[in-house]
Design an enzyme around this catalytic site. Structure first.
Site, PDB file in Angstrom:
ATOM      1  N   ARG A 102       0.820  -1.218   0.000  1.00  0.00           N
ATOM      2  CA  ARG A 102       0.000   0.000   0.000  1.00  0.00           C
ATOM      3  C   ARG A 102       0.858   1.274   0.000  1.00  0.00           C
ATOM      4  NH1 ARG A 102      -2.572   0.963   4.853  1.00  0.00           N
ATOM      5  NH2 ARG A 102      -3.307  -1.188   4.867  1.00  0.00           N
ATOM      6  N   TYR A 113     -13.012  21.925 -10.134  1.00  0.00           N
ATOM      7  CA  TYR A 113     -13.497  20.700 -10.777  1.00  0.00           C
ATOM      8  C   TYR A 113     -14.726  20.172 -10.021  1.00  0.00           C
ATOM      9  CZ  TYR A 113     -13.117  15.753 -12.175  1.00  0.00           C
ATOM     10  OH  TYR A 113     -13.350  14.497 -12.633  1.00  0.00           O
ATOM     11  N   ASP A 121      -4.662  22.742  -7.769  1.00  0.00           N
ATOM     12  CA  ASP A 121      -4.892  21.721  -8.794  1.00  0.00           C
ATOM     13  C   ASP A 121      -4.297  22.241 -10.106  1.00  0.00           C
ATOM     14  OD1 ASP A 121      -5.974  20.118 -10.844  1.00  0.00           O
ATOM     15  OD2 ASP A 121      -7.791  19.702  -9.687  1.00  0.00           O
ATOM     16  N   LYS A 167      -4.980  12.607 -16.753  1.00  0.00           N
ATOM     17  CA  LYS A 167      -5.173  13.463 -17.924  1.00  0.00           C
ATOM     18  C   LYS A 167      -3.902  13.468 -18.784  1.00  0.00           C
ATOM     19  CE  LYS A 167      -9.136  14.088 -16.107  1.00  0.00           C
ATOM     20  NZ  LYS A 167      -9.491  15.112 -15.149  1.00  0.00           N
TER      21      LYS A 167
HETATM   22  C1  LIG Z   1     -10.128  14.943 -13.840  1.00  0.00           C
HETATM   23  C2  LIG Z   1      -9.756  15.982 -12.869  1.00  0.00           C
HETATM   24  C3  LIG Z   1      -9.579  15.684 -11.519  1.00  0.00           C
HETATM   25  C4  LIG Z   1      -9.837  14.309 -10.959  1.00  0.00           C
HETATM   26  O1  LIG Z   1      -8.952  13.398 -11.485  1.00  0.00           O
HETATM   27  P1  LIG Z   1      -9.318  11.822 -11.661  1.00  0.00           P
HETATM   28  O2  LIG Z   1      -8.021  11.271 -12.039  1.00  0.00           O
HETATM   29  O3  LIG Z   1     -10.385  11.768 -12.696  1.00  0.00           O
HETATM   30  O4  LIG Z   1      -9.809  11.366 -10.331  1.00  0.00           O
HETATM   31  C5  LIG Z   1      -9.204  16.701 -10.668  1.00  0.00           C
HETATM   32  N1  LIG Z   1      -9.028  17.955 -11.132  1.00  0.00           N
HETATM   33  C6  LIG Z   1      -9.189  18.281 -12.416  1.00  0.00           C
HETATM   34  C7  LIG Z   1      -8.975  19.675 -12.846  1.00  0.00           C
HETATM   35  C8  LIG Z   1      -9.577  17.314 -13.323  1.00  0.00           C
HETATM   36  O5  LIG Z   1      -9.771  17.638 -14.598  1.00  0.00           O
END
Ligand SMILES: *Cc1c(COP(=O)(O)O)cnc(C)c1O
Length: 403
Positions: A65, A121, A193, A218
């Protein structure tokens, strides 16, 4: 040296870092790529080693983990990419959302308050509204372009300021240095973020942000085939603290996903350049289309915070939105979007393929009245030929008619 030349050489360095980061080929009998290390149990030679490992479980293999060598390779490569005055530390998580939520809960407890950019988000917002509020943390949304005006929201209960710039639905660009300056004066933790820009186009840590999070799902993974998150901090003890919280929450990134993450990194720079170029070409086309009312792309003046993007960012990725003229409503969209040749309809973004999605920011955001705007459509420009994409979009807009 001019500013431009400096940026070019920074980029070159990033390109080289992307290729070499975390590979440690000497440890893998010369293989170019790290293997996918499966594992839960880690064996210790004797009681003394067991005790030592139990007291210091990080920075080594301890239990599945807490990560395998494949995880550590990925973390090392990402940390290298975010390198600035300091050498930061990265912690991989099972998804972008878990990176967001672990970062938040590591610095919040009942009775505290968090300041959230109103453009965050959707799932981050749901976590704040459902989980954080119900667990006794007050969530206060602020206008993303507030800048130094964030000061008026500060009180002794505010422990975290959360930023997302640009917002991934409405693309407001935040004045990160101004917000960080206020946060530092009041000893408040900042979390940003950075999924849209990636380290290549903006490094929050270099601007004084305490914790950077990114959905590696992404652009880093980049092929729409794995969920993965990453958290970054400058300080090793802070990184251990994030690992402790990830561990408590039972979160772990699998070795397979970390392998895909580190593989995606190797081509990140060339992919980002193409995403950027294609998005700019599409945005340029849309800007002059008579059915389009407005662009929300940080590289265009019509975007909130465009000047700040120009000042702080070194590029734009492939995600942006546009607004249709007010006579077009939701029921006009299906003929336009249903028959596209190259754009898929679907969530997420950052993969090699183009995506298109109707978005409804007025259902989420509270501080700006988006219901006064036209229908919003978000585009992720993939790596296809730009002319093919423009042609597809042109045909789609021709199908858009008032009902
Ligand atoms: C997609 C996304 C997330 C979450 O990521 P996941 O990998 O889908 O859990 C967080 N912040 C932004 C800006 C995103 O586009």
């Amino acid at each position: 040296m001019t500013g431009k030349a400096k940026k070019a050489s920074d980029k070159e360095r990033a390109a080289t870092r992307l290729i070499h980061g975390g590979r440690r080929s000497d440890a893998w009998w010369g293989l170019v790529n790290p293997p996918i290390c499966h594992g839960s149990t880690v064996l210790f030679d004797n009681m003394a080693e067991l005790e030592e490992a139990t007291n210091h479980p990080f920075g080594r293999t301890f239990y599945g983990r807490m990560g395998t060598p494949t995880n550590f390779c990925f973390e090392e490569a990402v940390a290298e990419l975010y390198h600035h005055r300091h050498a930061p530390h990265a912690v991989a998580t099972s998804s972008g959302l878990s990176a967001v939520t672990i970062a938040l809960t590591s610095h919040l407890k009942a009775g505290d308050a968090v300041l959230m950019a109103d453009c965050v988000y959707s799932a981050t917002r749901r976590f704040a509204d459902k989980f954080l509020q119900e667990w006794g943390v007050e969530v206060i949304y602020y206008e993303p372009c507030v800048g130094a005006g964030i000061e008026e929201f500060i009180n002794e209960r505010v422990k975290v300021i959360f930023l997302e710039s640009p917002g991934s639905l409405t693309f407001e660009v935040q004045d990160v240095p101004a917000i960080v300056a206020v946060a530092q004066r009041h000893d408040i933790c900042t979390i940003m973020d950075n999924t849209w820009a990636t380290a290549l186009y903006f490094n929050p840590l270099a601007h004084g942000v305490d914790i950077t999070v990114e959905s590696a799902t992404k652009y880093i993974v980049g092929h729409a085939d794995a969920m993965l998150g990453i958290m970054l901090v400058d300080d090793l003890e802070q990184a251990h603290e994030l690992r402790r919280h990830a561990m408590l929450r039972g979160d772990c990134a699998s070795a397979e996903r970390c392998y895909l993450g580190q593989r995606g990194l190797r081509t990140l720079l060339v992919r980002m350049a193409q995403h950027q170029d294609n998005a700019l070409a599409l945005a340029q086309f849309l800007a002059s289309h008579d059915k389009v009312a407005r662009l929300h792309h940080p590289a265009f003046e019509s975007c909130h915070g465009h000047d700040i993007w120009k000042r702080d960012f070194t590029g734009a990725s492939g995600l942006f939105a546009f607004e249709l003229r007010p006579q077009y409503q939701k029921n006009n969209l299906a003929p336009m979007l249903d028959d596209m040749k190259h754009f898929g309809i679907g969530y997420s973004w950052g993969g090699y393929e183009s995506l298109i999605l109707p978005i409804y920011p007025h259902k989420e955001q509270r501080l700006h009245d988006w219901s006064k705007h036209g229908m919003m459509v978000r585009i992720h420009a993939g790596l296809e030929d730009a002319q093919d994409l423009i042609h597809d979009l042109d045909n789609a807009l021709a199908r858009l008619a008032m009902s």
